[in-house]
Design a protein around this motif. Structure first.
Motif, PDB file in Angstrom:
ATOM      1  N   MET A 162      31.035 -29.173  -8.765  1.00 38.52           N
ATOM      2  CA  MET A 162      30.604 -28.230  -9.739  1.00 38.52           C
ATOM      3  C   MET A 162      31.659 -28.047 -10.438  1.00 38.52           C
ATOM      4  N   ASN A 163      31.432 -27.466 -11.606  1.00 38.34           N
ATOM      5  CA  ASN A 163      32.169 -27.132 -12.713  1.00 38.34           C
ATOM      6  C   ASN A 163      32.863 -25.509 -12.455  1.00 38.34           C
ATOM      7  N   PRO A 164      34.044 -25.258 -12.622  1.00 38.11           N
ATOM      8  CA  PRO A 164      34.619 -24.040 -12.410  1.00 38.11           C
ATOM      9  C   PRO A 164      33.979 -22.753 -13.120  1.00 38.11           C
ATOM     10  N   LEU A 165      33.884 -23.269 -14.553  1.00 40.40           N
ATOM     11  CA  LEU A 165      33.140 -22.310 -15.344  1.00 40.40           C
ATOM     12  C   LEU A 165      31.866 -21.773 -14.976  1.00 40.40           C
ATOM     13  N   LEU A 166      31.094 -23.057 -14.526  1.00 44.06           N
ATOM     14  CA  LEU A 166      29.783 -22.661 -13.833  1.00 44.06           C
ATOM     15  C   LEU A 166      29.685 -21.752 -12.664  1.00 44.06           C
ATOM     16  N   ILE A 167      30.569 -21.890 -11.850  1.00 42.14           N
ATOM     17  CA  ILE A 167      30.893 -21.169 -10.843  1.00 42.14           C
ATOM     18  C   ILE A 167      31.303 -19.630 -10.885  1.00 42.14           C
ATOM     19  N   ILE A 168      32.041 -19.564 -11.792  1.00 47.63           N
ATOM     20  CA  ILE A 168      32.641 -18.139 -12.292  1.00 47.63           C
ATOM     21  C   ILE A 168      31.436 -17.579 -13.136  1.00 47.63           C
ATOM     22  N   MET A 169      30.650 -18.149 -13.941  1.00 48.66           N
ATOM     23  CA  MET A 169      29.531 -17.560 -14.659  1.00 48.66           C
ATOM     24  C   MET A 169      28.526 -16.952 -13.777  1.00 48.66           C
ATOM     25  N   LEU A 170      27.965 -17.924 -12.832  1.00 52.36           N
ATOM     26  CA  LEU A 170      26.983 -17.633 -11.583  1.00 52.36           C
ATOM     27  C   LEU A 170      27.486 -16.365 -10.998  1.00 52.36           C
ATOM     28  N   VAL A 171      28.739 -16.456 -10.518  1.00 54.48           N
ATOM     29  CA  VAL A 171      29.019 -15.411  -9.666  1.00 54.48           C
ATOM     30  C   VAL A 171      28.813 -13.965 -10.464  1.00 54.48           C
ATOM     31  N   LEU A 172      29.615 -14.154 -11.588  1.00 55.49           N
ATOM     32  CA  LEU A 172      29.610 -12.647 -12.617  1.00 55.49           C
ATOM     33  C   LEU A 172      28.071 -12.380 -12.807  1.00 55.49           C
ATOM     34  N   LEU A 173      27.074 -13.237 -13.216  1.00 54.85           N
ATOM     35  CA  LEU A 173      25.901 -12.943 -13.400  1.00 54.85           C
ATOM     36  C   LEU A 173      24.924 -12.643 -12.099  1.00 54.85           C
ATOM     37  N   VAL A 174      25.479 -12.827 -10.886  1.00 56.42           N
ATOM     38  CA  VAL A 174      24.923 -12.505  -9.608  1.00 56.42           C
ATOM     39  C   VAL A 174      25.255 -11.050  -9.229  1.00 56.42           C
ATOM     40  N   LEU A 175      26.694 -10.858  -9.494  1.00 54.26           N
ATOM     41  CA  LEU A 175      27.346  -9.428  -9.003  1.00 54.26           C
ATOM     42  C   LEU A 175      26.800  -8.481  -9.957  1.00 54.26           C
ATOM     43  N   SER A 176      26.790  -8.773 -11.431  1.00 58.96           N
ATOM     44  CA  SER A 176      26.494  -8.002 -12.421  1.00 58.96           C
ATOM     45  C   SER A 176      25.019  -7.255 -12.312  1.00 58.96           C
ATOM     46  N   GLY A 177      24.293  -8.503 -11.953  1.00 63.66           N
ATOM     47  CA  GLY A 177      22.763  -8.215 -11.734  1.00 63.66           C
ATOM     48  C   GLY A 177      22.825  -7.109 -10.645  1.00 63.66           C
ATOM     49  N   ILE A 178      23.325  -7.275  -9.666  1.00 56.21           N
ATOM     50  CA  ILE A 178      23.272  -6.482  -8.225  1.00 56.21           C
ATOM     51  C   ILE A 178      23.801  -5.025  -8.675  1.00 56.21           C
ATOM     52  N   GLY A 179      24.833  -5.127  -9.640  1.00 59.09           N
ATOM     53  CA  GLY A 179      25.477  -3.733  -9.663  1.00 59.09           C
ATOM     54  C   GLY A 179      24.476  -3.187 -10.820  1.00 59.09           C
ATOM     55  N   LEU A 180      23.930  -3.960 -11.549  1.00 55.17           N
ATOM     56  CA  LEU A 180      22.948  -3.025 -12.512  1.00 55.17           C
ATOM     57  C   LEU A 180      21.683  -2.438 -11.766  1.00 55.17           C
ATOM     58  N   ILE A 181      21.282  -3.081 -10.687  1.00 60.85           N
ATOM     59  CA  ILE A 181      20.079  -2.640  -9.845  1.00 60.85           C
ATOM     60  C   ILE A 181      20.620  -1.380  -9.070  1.00 60.85           C
ATOM     61  N   VAL A 182      21.965  -1.538  -8.586  1.00 59.46           N
ATOM     62  CA  VAL A 182      22.381  -0.189  -7.983  1.00 59.46           C
ATOM     63  C   VAL A 182      22.718   0.992  -8.705  1.00 59.46           C
ATOM     64  N   PHE A 183      23.181   0.600  -9.929  1.00 63.23           N
ATOM     65  CA  PHE A 183      23.812   1.758 -10.721  1.00 63.23           C
ATOM     66  C   PHE A 183      22.658   2.404 -11.493  1.00 63.23           C
ATOM     67  N   ILE A 184      21.514   1.620 -11.607  1.00 62.54           N
ATOM     68  CA  ILE A 184      20.138   2.245 -12.388  1.00 62.54           C
ATOM     69  C   ILE A 184      19.817   3.119 -11.326  1.00 62.54           C
ATOM     70  N   LEU A 185      19.648   2.628 -10.200  1.00 61.98           N
ATOM     71  CA  LEU A 185      19.107   3.645  -9.097  1.00 61.98           C
ATOM     72  C   LEU A 185      19.598   4.865  -8.713  1.00 61.98           C
TER      73      LEU A 185
END
Length: 83
Positions: free
Chosen positions: A1-24
């Motif tokens: 896997m491409n390192p850019l892909l891994i970094i972007m997917l991790v950022l996407l998942v973590l920011s998505g979970i963080g958005l859910i938590v902070f909106i709540l």
């Protein structure tokens, strides 16, 4: 896997979970009967406090990170061909 892909997917998942938590974590802005009772019992002040301003800033930052990582993934993998 491409390192850019891994970094972007991790950022996407973590920011998505963080958005859910902070909106709540945000307080409700309702004007119903329960809010009138709660405001009379707890005598809350109107206006935003430092905590709410910080919650707003963190939520906006997470939303920007989420959108940027999503856009980068859309540009790098336009047809969804990961792998």
């Amino acid at each position: 896997m491409n390192p850019l892909l891994i970094i972007m997917l991790v950022l996407l998942v973590l920011s998505g979970i963080g958005l859910i938590v902070f909106i709540l974590l945000h307080s409700g802005k309702g004007t119903g009967i329960s809010d009138m009772i709660a405001s009379s019992v707890y005598s809350t002040q109107t206006g935003t406090s430092i905590v709410e301003k910080n919650l707003d800033r963190i939520t906006i930052a997470l939303a920007i990170v989420f959108m940027l990582s999503l856009i980068v993934l859309m540009i790098v993998y336009p047809k969804g061909s990961i792998g």
